[in-house]
Design a protein around this motif. Sequence first.
Motif, PDB file in Angstrom:
ATOM      1  N   VAL A 268      -0.030-150.961-106.909  1.00  0.00           N
ATOM      2  CA  VAL A 268       1.246-150.618-107.559  1.00  0.00           C
ATOM      3  C   VAL A 268       1.991-149.498-106.846  1.00  0.00           C
ATOM      4  CG1 VAL A 268       0.593-151.426-109.842  1.00  0.00           C
ATOM      5  CG2 VAL A 268       0.040-149.079-109.160  1.00  0.00           C
ATOM      6  N   THR A 269       1.345-148.805-105.917  1.00  0.00           N
ATOM      7  CA  THR A 269       2.039-147.748-105.169  1.00  0.00           C
ATOM      8  C   THR A 269       2.695-148.288-103.903  1.00  0.00           C
ATOM      9  OG1 THR A 269       0.131-147.110-103.802  1.00  0.00           O
ATOM     10  CG2 THR A 269       0.316-146.084-105.985  1.00  0.00           C
ATOM     11  N   LEU A 270       2.440-149.553-103.582  1.00  0.00           N
ATOM     12  CA  LEU A 270       2.990-150.147-102.368  1.00  0.00           C
ATOM     13  C   LEU A 270       4.492-150.364-102.522  1.00  0.00           C
ATOM     14  CD1 LEU A 270       2.605-151.493 -99.590  1.00  0.00           C
ATOM     15  CD2 LEU A 270       2.075-153.624-100.803  1.00  0.00           C
ATOM     16  N   ALA A 271       5.280-149.751-101.620  1.00  0.00           N
ATOM     17  CA  ALA A 271       6.743-149.897-101.673  1.00  0.00           C
ATOM     18  C   ALA A 271       7.315-150.303-100.325  1.00  0.00           C
ATOM     19  CB  ALA A 271       7.379-148.596-102.140  1.00  0.00           C
ATOM     20  N   ARG A 272       6.667-149.911 -99.249  1.00  0.00           N
ATOM     21  CA  ARG A 272       7.072-150.190 -97.869  1.00  0.00           C
ATOM     22  C   ARG A 272       8.381-149.531 -97.462  1.00  0.00           C
ATOM     23  NH1 ARG A 272       4.441-152.941 -94.602  1.00  0.00           N
ATOM     24  NH2 ARG A 272       6.198-153.674 -93.352  1.00  0.00           N
ATOM     25  N   GLY A 273       9.078-148.873 -98.384  1.00  0.00           N
ATOM     26  CA  GLY A 273      10.200-148.021 -98.015  1.00  0.00           C
ATOM     27  C   GLY A 273      11.413-148.713 -97.437  1.00  0.00           C
ATOM     28  N   LEU A 274      11.486-150.043 -97.484  1.00  0.00           N
ATOM     29  CA  LEU A 274      12.646-150.739 -96.929  1.00  0.00           C
ATOM     30  C   LEU A 274      13.548-151.228 -98.059  1.00  0.00           C
ATOM     31  CD1 LEU A 274      11.013-152.787 -94.041  1.00  0.00           C
ATOM     32  CD2 LEU A 274      12.199-150.609 -93.919  1.00  0.00           C
ATOM     33  N   ASN A 275      14.841-150.968 -97.924  1.00  0.00           N
ATOM     34  CA  ASN A 275      15.782-151.247 -99.006  1.00  0.00           C
ATOM     35  C   ASN A 275      15.977-152.724 -99.294  1.00  0.00           C
ATOM     36  OD1 ASN A 275      16.167-148.529 -99.212  1.00  0.00           O
ATOM     37  ND2 ASN A 275      18.110-148.482 -98.126  1.00  0.00           N
ATOM     38  N   TYR A 276      15.704-153.608 -98.308  1.00  0.00           N
ATOM     39  CA  TYR A 276      16.100-154.992 -98.521  1.00  0.00           C
ATOM     40  C   TYR A 276      15.110-155.821 -99.328  1.00  0.00           C
ATOM     41  CZ  TYR A 276      13.578-155.755 -94.013  1.00  0.00           C
ATOM     42  OH  TYR A 276      12.668-155.791 -92.989  1.00  0.00           O
ATOM     43  N   TYR A 277      13.921-155.310 -99.640  1.00  0.00           N
ATOM     44  CA  TYR A 277      12.987-156.090-100.449  1.00  0.00           C
ATOM     45  C   TYR A 277      13.442-156.140-101.908  1.00  0.00           C
ATOM     46  CZ  TYR A 277       9.732-156.045 -96.525  1.00  0.00           C
ATOM     47  OH  TYR A 277       9.153-156.219 -95.295  1.00  0.00           O
ATOM     48  N   THR A 278      13.341-157.334-102.513  1.00  0.00           N
ATOM     49  CA  THR A 278      13.788-157.514-103.892  1.00  0.00           C
ATOM     50  C   THR A 278      12.706-158.101-104.798  1.00  0.00           C
ATOM     51  OG1 THR A 278      14.669-159.693-103.305  1.00  0.00           O
ATOM     52  CG2 THR A 278      16.200-157.832-103.211  1.00  0.00           C
ATOM     53  N   GLY A 279      11.646-158.619-104.230  1.00  0.00           N
ATOM     54  CA  GLY A 279      10.584-159.239-105.027  1.00  0.00           C
ATOM     55  C   GLY A 279       9.212-158.812-104.546  1.00  0.00           C
ATOM     56  N   ALA A 280       8.380-159.802-104.193  1.00  0.00           N
ATOM     57  CA  ALA A 280       7.019-159.505-103.730  1.00  0.00           C
ATOM     58  C   ALA A 280       7.050-158.652-102.460  1.00  0.00           C
ATOM     59  CB  ALA A 280       6.267-160.802-103.466  1.00  0.00           C
ATOM     60  N   ILE A 281       6.068-157.753-102.344  1.00  0.00           N
ATOM     61  CA  ILE A 281       5.892-156.911-101.158  1.00  0.00           C
ATOM     62  C   ILE A 281       4.454-157.079-100.696  1.00  0.00           C
ATOM     63  CG2 ILE A 281       6.183-154.604-100.179  1.00  0.00           C
ATOM     64  CD1 ILE A 281       7.544-153.822-102.844  1.00  0.00           C
ATOM     65  N   PHE A 282       4.268-157.227 -99.388  1.00  0.00           N
ATOM     66  CA  PHE A 282       2.931-157.377 -98.822  1.00  0.00           C
ATOM     67  C   PHE A 282       2.650-156.273 -97.808  1.00  0.00           C
ATOM     68  CE2 PHE A 282       4.504-161.759 -99.570  1.00  0.00           C
ATOM     69  CZ  PHE A 282       3.605-162.156-100.530  1.00  0.00           C
ATOM     70  N   GLU A 283       1.392-155.860 -97.744  1.00  0.00           N
ATOM     71  CA  GLU A 283       0.933-154.985 -96.666  1.00  0.00           C
ATOM     72  C   GLU A 283      -0.536-155.295 -96.420  1.00  0.00           C
ATOM     73  OE1 GLU A 283       2.663-151.025 -95.849  1.00  0.00           O
ATOM     74  OE2 GLU A 283       0.679-150.308 -96.459  1.00  0.00           O
ATOM     75  N   VAL A 284      -0.920-155.351 -95.150  1.00  0.00           N
ATOM     76  CA  VAL A 284      -2.283-155.743 -94.798  1.00  0.00           C
ATOM     77  C   VAL A 284      -3.039-154.561 -94.200  1.00  0.00           C
ATOM     78  CG1 VAL A 284      -3.707-157.354 -93.487  1.00  0.00           C
ATOM     79  CG2 VAL A 284      -1.459-158.078 -94.319  1.00  0.00           C
ATOM     80  N   ALA A 285      -4.182-154.259 -94.781  1.00  0.00           N
ATOM     81  CA  ALA A 285      -5.038-153.176 -94.282  1.00  0.00           C
ATOM     82  C   ALA A 285      -6.209-153.773 -93.514  1.00  0.00           C
ATOM     83  CB  ALA A 285      -5.557-152.337 -95.442  1.00  0.00           C
ATOM     84  N   PRO A 286      -6.607-153.156 -92.386  1.00  0.00           N
ATOM     85  CA  PRO A 286      -7.731-153.681 -91.596  1.00  0.00           C
ATOM     86  C   PRO A 286      -9.055-153.471 -92.323  1.00  0.00           C
ATOM     87  CG  PRO A 286      -7.063-151.544 -90.765  1.00  0.00           C
ATOM     88  CD  PRO A 286      -6.063-151.909 -91.821  1.00  0.00           C
ATOM     89  N   PRO A 287     -10.142-154.054 -91.815  1.00  0.00           N
ATOM     90  CA  PRO A 287     -11.457-153.788 -92.408  1.00  0.00           C
ATOM     91  C   PRO A 287     -11.715-152.285 -92.521  1.00  0.00           C
ATOM     92  CG  PRO A 287     -11.621-155.541 -90.781  1.00  0.00           C
ATOM     93  CD  PRO A 287     -10.229-154.996 -90.676  1.00  0.00           C
ATOM     94  N   LYS A 288     -12.416-151.875 -93.560  1.00  0.00           N
ATOM     95  CA  LYS A 288     -12.573-150.455 -93.873  1.00  0.00           C
ATOM     96  C   LYS A 288     -13.239-149.650 -92.764  1.00  0.00           C
ATOM     97  CE  LYS A 288     -12.569-151.058 -98.885  1.00  0.00           C
ATOM     98  NZ  LYS A 288     -13.332-150.902-100.153  1.00  0.00           N
ATOM     99  N   GLN A 289     -14.043-150.305 -91.917  1.00  0.00           N
ATOM    100  CA  GLN A 289     -14.729-149.555 -90.860  1.00  0.00           C
ATOM    101  C   GLN A 289     -13.800-149.142 -89.725  1.00  0.00           C
ATOM    102  OE1 GLN A 289     -15.301-152.743 -91.780  1.00  0.00           O
ATOM    103  NE2 GLN A 289     -16.332-153.927 -90.185  1.00  0.00           N
ATOM    104  N   VAL A 290     -12.557-149.616 -89.768  1.00  0.00           N
ATOM    105  CA  VAL A 290     -11.580-149.245 -88.738  1.00  0.00           C
ATOM    106  C   VAL A 290     -10.508-148.359 -89.368  1.00  0.00           C
ATOM    107  CG1 VAL A 290      -9.952-150.061 -87.002  1.00  0.00           C
ATOM    108  CG2 VAL A 290     -11.959-151.443 -87.577  1.00  0.00           C
TER     109      VAL A 290
END
Length: 456
Positions: free
Chosen positions: A292-314
């Motif tokens: 719920v804290t994911l915003a990506r900071g870009l003004n043009y998003y209006t719906g779903a937002i995605f962000e991909v994190a690498p495996p935790k060991q990296v």
Amino acid sequence: MAQKPSIPKGTRDFSSAEVAKRHYIMSIIKSNFEKFGFQPIETPSFENSETLMGKYGEEGDRLIFKILNSGDYLAKADVTLFKNKESNKLTSSISEKALRYDLTVPFARYVVQHQSEIEFPFKRYQIQPVWRADRPQKGRFREFFQCDADVVGSKSLWQEVELVQLYDSVFSELGLEGVTIKINNRKILSGIAEVIGAKDKLIDFTVALDKLDKIGEDGVKKEMVEKGISESAIEKVQPLFHFTGTISEKISKLSLLLAASEEGMKGVEELRFICDNLENLGLNKSILDLDVTLARGLNYYTGAIFEVAPPKQVPMSSIGGGGRYDDLTGIFGLPNVSGVGISFGLDRIYLVIEELNLFPKTVTSTSKALFTNYGEKEAFYSMKAIMQLRSFGIKVELYPDNSKIGKQLQYADKRGIPFAVIVGETEMSDGKFSLKNLISGEQVLLDFEGLKGALA
């Protein structure tokens, strides 16, 4: 003494091995793009400034590389602004073009410009470099490739479901296990801002919230205060800093929190549709998480937002991201065309795969054999065989100079070439080739068909 040459900070040269590894990643991404029905396009490396400026928020605008006008770029400049060093106001008169910041905004421009040629919904992919005037650090460069897939002309949430599956398909084929695909919805963020009484500070609120994993809870609160968000509003948003549970449990909590916000509840229902279907369909090696804290900071998003994190060991930031941007083409004169897309961060994915030692050894394979050079006649004899072998798709090459045999074999060893083909007077008179295994030292005499079979 001439000064040693250098390259700008945040850019890189790539060796042959590095290029081969990058092409390996891009080939897998490209094949999956096409498997999911996306078609390739390309756009110019630079755009008119008005195409880019104002589309990424204040922070993004600062990171756009501006290109000085050709010729006397100060000819149209405002003298007063120049003397007073008001660079921001001066820029528009001395720079009419800029390097693209991402591939999404140029894509929106492309759709508007070529709308009569496009069949909607239009699924496109693009693999090209972008530029950002960012501070260089590990995994963050000023010139880097993006690999984007977008769909315009459909509001169906099945597109979001497929894009998550696309992420999972690519990372699974690359051998990356434990990649986390984070999802949120811009309507939820708007709803939260509404229920805490900070609706007029939505952009400041989301930009600060998006930095939680970088500057921590205290840092986010401090930035919110500095942006004029009240202490009482920050207190109401406190639960978001420790929002735990399964996706289903998180959605239930959001339903209670946002019950008074119509827009917020729309976001909850959109998330529920996407997450429920992905749970029922299943993912291969990736993990889906609602953040719920994911915003990506870009003004043009209006719906779903995605962000991909690498495996935790990296220890690295995101290796991909995207979202829905219903209003983006409207900025360029084509309203009511919904879009959604994702991007793969090629350079960061490269670093993750390298750190986890997941590149196949065959990726950087060089020539299969080096033909040694004993002179003009021997070289010509070899070249006839080389031409034939290449026609069968076998990678071979001739050492160009008539040097000592030790030097030639040393060259093959340093290049990682496993075989040497030795051609002297004896081999030529017999119509044969001596094939030497440079790892075991074994050497055999073969005719052409035998040589082709050994190297195939």
